[in-house]
Scaffold this motif. Structure first.
Motif, mmCIF file in Angstrom:
data_model
loop_
_atom_site.group_PDB
_atom_site.id
_atom_site.type_symbol
_atom_site.label_atom_id
_atom_site.label_comp_id
_atom_site.label_asym_id
_atom_site.label_seq_id
_atom_site.Cartn_x
_atom_site.Cartn_y
_atom_site.Cartn_z
ATOM 1 N N UNK A 1 -1.491 -43.367 29.691
ATOM 2 C CA UNK A 1 -1.199 -41.474 29.794
ATOM 3 C C UNK A 1 0.043 -41.280 30.770
ATOM 4 N N UNK A 2 0.446 -40.201 29.722
ATOM 5 C CA UNK A 2 2.283 -39.278 30.500
ATOM 6 C C UNK A 2 1.567 -38.035 30.868
ATOM 7 N N UNK A 3 0.970 -38.022 31.793
ATOM 8 C CA UNK A 3 1.131 -36.458 32.319
ATOM 9 C C UNK A 3 1.855 -35.251 32.853
ATOM 10 N N UNK A 4 2.003 -34.148 32.599
ATOM 11 C CA UNK A 4 3.289 -33.214 32.736
ATOM 12 C C UNK A 4 2.271 -31.823 33.650
ATOM 13 N N UNK A 5 2.463 -31.691 34.807
ATOM 14 C CA UNK A 5 1.761 -30.495 34.742
ATOM 15 C C UNK A 5 2.749 -29.480 35.961
ATOM 16 N N UNK A 6 1.973 -28.655 35.580
ATOM 17 C CA UNK A 6 2.732 -27.404 36.631
ATOM 18 C C UNK A 6 1.779 -26.936 37.691
ATOM 19 N N UNK A 7 2.620 -26.437 38.555
ATOM 20 C CA UNK A 7 1.476 -26.193 39.967
ATOM 21 C C UNK A 7 2.170 -24.505 39.970
ATOM 22 N N UNK A 8 1.352 -23.670 39.804
ATOM 23 C CA UNK A 8 2.164 -22.188 40.323
ATOM 24 C C UNK A 8 1.310 -21.945 42.133
ATOM 25 N N UNK A 9 2.299 -21.662 42.655
ATOM 26 C CA UNK A 9 2.238 -20.756 43.787
ATOM 27 C C UNK A 9 2.893 -19.277 44.628
ATOM 28 N N UNK A 10 2.603 -19.445 45.247
ATOM 29 C CA UNK A 10 3.228 -18.308 46.371
ATOM 30 C C UNK A 10 4.664 -18.081 46.756
#
Length: 837
Positions: free
Chosen positions: A229-238
């Protein structure tokens, strides 16, 4: 007739709904949103069906399918949100709460999504909305406790495999290249969220635009996951995420590229905008007769962008090896060819960071950035910033690289405030090197003195060039010339004159014969590479970057010398049937190079490094355009063979070598735009200075500079530039800009003379056949309006004869060198202004 539902049927349905843990309210009136309660799915499509989502809420909440032109690009895992703590992985795919679905008009809200444990419980709402041909997805997340996370998906996109997309163009100007996530676990992480994934065969592309809310920041990672699999992940932080392993943006075999981070109890949210993109249209390079336009597009979108390591780090080695060399002067030029505002913005920020973190108080510019120590002169590596001095020696062209890039970047961003913020730093960088002329002969010395030091002084970092280095001095000449012009723009005329005078002195010294202290070898008809402090001369083995730079930067303007150099380089390249120019044609002496360069041809002692191709194209274009174009074509052919993703090419086999990839390999194609098509933006105008051949006639493409789209049509001695506000044609190089009702024309794309055309109305201005040749200016107005023409830069007090459609009169130039003409023009009104004897 509507029949009344009997009680058993009603109870059955009620029980079914409770078992599904789903509540419904209202029904969508949007024909492109359909619900299937039995399957517990919702489908959202855009009107032309180019993109659709299938949302599955049967056990939680997952985007089960993402259809692009009828093809589901996702794996069975789909798209979902989640977290990873030190004791477990939890996701929206397995919700612990009752999921409620509400649909109204063209919007869907899914609430009650809960997952986690006693360490951290998360509750989410997902909002989907169709807006024309886009689908927005807003995720609201509430953390029930403070916690530390190992990782998160906000969300994670699980694509079927690594062949679905060739790569993704990032909204910081960079790219992720799927084929280089070779091993399972390989991960590339960057501090930006938006991406456009593309398939170069079908032309299908998916754009994911991001907008973190509540003052949050976003990061992304791209992973070769299990099952290919090709996985694209976003992470939202302070706060911006730190790297887990040193300063590594790419890690091999390890999915967690970012360090653990804290989240606080409370709410956060992010909105994504999904859009199908016709890649071929969106990234079109126009019509390029005689040029493989597809190869140009793909080369620039892969190799050209690969040097973007992250925000504030644009280089030419790139993210795979986590490296950037500051001693390379062509990053702004790459940005000029890419023509991507994201790259331009990021490179401005990169230069800001280098000014603040890589420059010493004395003006010395550190030469490199790397993710980890090991390549540095002991004691120079900064673990917080990653900048350091290279172990091979003090590469002095980091001084010139910073100044050249800053000067050329200013022409792209046009930001006077930004340039002024770099003024002191550029002056310090130049003066650091200028102070090194210890023998006061106009040539500037390196830190190392002799080959016995076994240290380098420039980009060829395992060649022991020392003391008076022609390559660095050629780059210094370019830096002085460019920065001198920037000082003029900043209003510092005295400093501008100083730098330009130093450049002139350097030019004279550089061109002297060897026995006079210069670099010209009359015996071998070439510029030598360097002279040791003891006077011994080295590098008379026809080193191409040295000789190309002398011509390309204008140090060598003697036609005879130019012919002697370029003829022998072309003869020898052709004789060996090389697809591109090698670093040198004959061997260095063994004592002049590090042992890994022996025997010839090997590595920097004779291999092919296309990185410096732009210097070759620029050198040849004024001598023989056909030769310049031949090597551009060769490079594009090589890209189609192997993707041009190598460090260098073997001189003997012409196959790619080296573990590293050099984004600088694309510079021969950036030179296609700068030196053939003549794209020469200036801080206050768009400029073109083409060098066309008949085979290229009919070249047409759009170029965007500071939010203005220019349409360019190029033929030999026939150049047309047009926007919504004006159209100008000329047989010679020119620049143009329009503000309000005023168009300014710059003959030759120079500042010395200008023609300002002010229209009485806001209608577009059309000027044809604009020609300015010293004593005569001619132009034809093709649009109807009441015009005022103001010419500046003429000889004060002189008399010109003005002819308008054959009716003549004399005009006198004012004391400030200007003349003003007012005329009500019909289409085809012709003006001729000629200086009288």
């Amino acid at each position: 007739m509507i029949k009344h539902m009997n009680r058993p049927s009603f109870i059955y349905i009620l029980v079914l709904l409770l078992c599904q843990q789903v509540c419904f309210a209202a029904v969508s009136t949007d024909p492109y949103i359909t619900e299937n309660p039995a399957d517990r799915t919702i489908t959202i499509s855009v009107p032309d069906r180019s993109m659709s989502l299938v949302i599955d809420y049967s056990t939680g909440c997952v985007i089960r399918q993402l259809m692009i032109k009828g093809q589901n690009v996702l794996s069975s895992a789909g798209v979902y949100t989640g977290i990873r703590t030190s004791d477990g992985i939890f996701s929206a795919a397995k919700s612990q709460g009752k999921v409620a679905v509400t649909t109204t008009k063209n919007e869907i809200t899914i609430s009650g999504i809960r997952y986690g444990n006693t360490v951290l419980m998360v509750e989410e709402q997902w909002h989907f909305k169709r807006v024309a041909r886009k689908i927005t997805w807003r995720i609201e997340r509430e953390y029930k406790q403070d916690a530390e996370l190992e990782d998160m998906a906000f969300p994670g996109w699980h694509f079927a495999d690594l062949s679905v997309w060739k790569g993704g163009i990032l909204d910081n100007g960079g790219m992720v290249w799927c084929k280089y996530l070779k091993q399972e676990g390989d991960t590339y992480g960057v501090h930006t969220g938006g991406v456009t994934f593309w398939n170069a065969v079908s032309g299908n592309a998916l754009r994911i635009s991001t907008r973190p809310e509540n003052n949050s920041v976003i990061a992304s990672k791209y992973t070769h996951a299990p099952n290919n699999e090709f996985v694209s992940t976003q992470l939202v932080t302070e706060q911006p995420l730190r790297q887990r392993y040193d300063l590594s943006r790419f890690v091999s075999g390890k999915e967690n590229v970012f360090a653990p981070f804290k989240v606080k109890k409370g709410r956060t949210s992010v909105q994504y905008e999904l859009q199908y993109i016709d890649y071929f249209q969106e990234y079109s390079r126009g019509t390029l007769p005689g040029i493989d336009v597809d190869a140009v597009r793909e080369l620039l979108n892969t190799t050209g962008r690969y040097g973007v390591v992250d925000n504030n780090i644009i280089g030419a080695n790139g993210w795979l090896t986590n490296w950037k060399c500051l001693h390379e002067p062509f990053f702004a030029q790459i940005g000029m060819a890419l023509n991507d505002s994201h790259y331009t913005k990021n490179f401005s920020a990169t230069l800001d960071q280098e000014r603040d973190q890589a420059m010493g108080k004395d003006g010395r510019v550190l030469s490199r950035w790397h993710n980890a120590p090991g390549d540095e002169i002991p004691g120079t590596y900064n673990r917080e910033t990653g900048y350091y001095e290279a172990m091979w020696g003090y590469t002095i062209d980091s001084q010139t690289g910073y100044v050249i890039n800053t000067s050329e970047q200013f022409d792209l961003n046009g930001d006077l405030h930004w340039l002024r913020a770099h003024q002191v730093a550029c002056e310090k960088a130049l003066d650091w090197l200028i102070r090194r002329d210890e023998n006061h002969n106009g040539i500037f010395e390196m830190v190392n003195n002799n080959i016995a030091d076994k240290k380098c002084s420039d980009w060829l970092d395992i060649v022991w060039a020392s003391y008076e280095n022609a390559f660095v001095n050629a780059q210094l000449y370019e830096a002085l010339t460019l920065w001198g012009n920037c000082e003029k723009v900043l209003g510092n005329q005295s400093q501008a004159a100083r730098y330009l005078q130093i450049a002139a002195t350097l030019k004279t010294a550089f061109n002297k014969n060897l026995d006079e202290g210069g670099f010209w070898s009359a015996e071998k008809n070439q510029y030598v590479y360097w002279r040791d402090k003891d006077g011994t001369v080295h590098g008379d083995n026809l080193v191409t970057p040295v000789n190309f730079a002398a011509i390309a930067f204008g140090l060598c303007d003697d036609p005879k010398r130019i012919a002697l150099i370029l003829d022998q380089i072309e003869h020898r390249t052709t004789a060996e049937n090389l697809f591109h120019w090698p670093l040198c044609f004959d061997s260095f002496k063994q004592a002049e190079v590090q042992e890994g360069n022996w025997p010839f041809p090997r590595y920097e002692n004779g291999d092919i490094f296309p990185t410096w191709g732009y210097l070759g194209v620029r050198a040849y274009v004024g001598y023989d355009k056909a030769i310049a174009l031949k090597y551009i074509d060769h490079l594009l052919q090589q890209y189609k063979k192997d993707g041009l993703s190598s460090q260098r090419y073997s001189r003997t086999t012409q196959l790619g070598l080296g573990d590293d990839i050099l984004a600088g390999i694309c510079t021969s194609i950036t030179a296609l735009y700068r030196d053939i098509y003549g794209i020469r933006p200036k801080w206050n105008r768009m400029g073109i200075e083409p060098n066309m051949t008949p085979a290229l006639n009919g070249t047409t493409f759009s170029y965007t500079l500071r939010d203005t789209v220019y349409r360019l049509t190029l033929r030999v001695n026939d150049y047309v530039m047009s926007t919504q506000g004006f159209s100008v044609s000329s047989s010679k190089a020119f620049g143009a800009s329009k503000t309000g009702n005023s168009l300014i024309f710059y003959p030759g794309n120079q500042d010395s003379t200008t023609l300002t055309i002010n229209a009485g109305s806001g209608k577009p201005i059309a000027i044809n056949g604009m020609d300015w040749s010293g004593s005569t200016a001619t132009w034809t107005v093709a649009s109807q309006d009441n015009y005022t023409f103001t010419l500046k830069g003429l000889s004060p007090g002189t008399v010109y004869r003005l002819s308008i459609n054959g009716v003549s009169r004399t005009v006198k130039i004012q004391a400030d060198g200007s003349v003003t003409i007012r005329q009500l023009c019909q289409p085809d009104t012709k003006f001729i202004l000629r200086k009288t004897a």
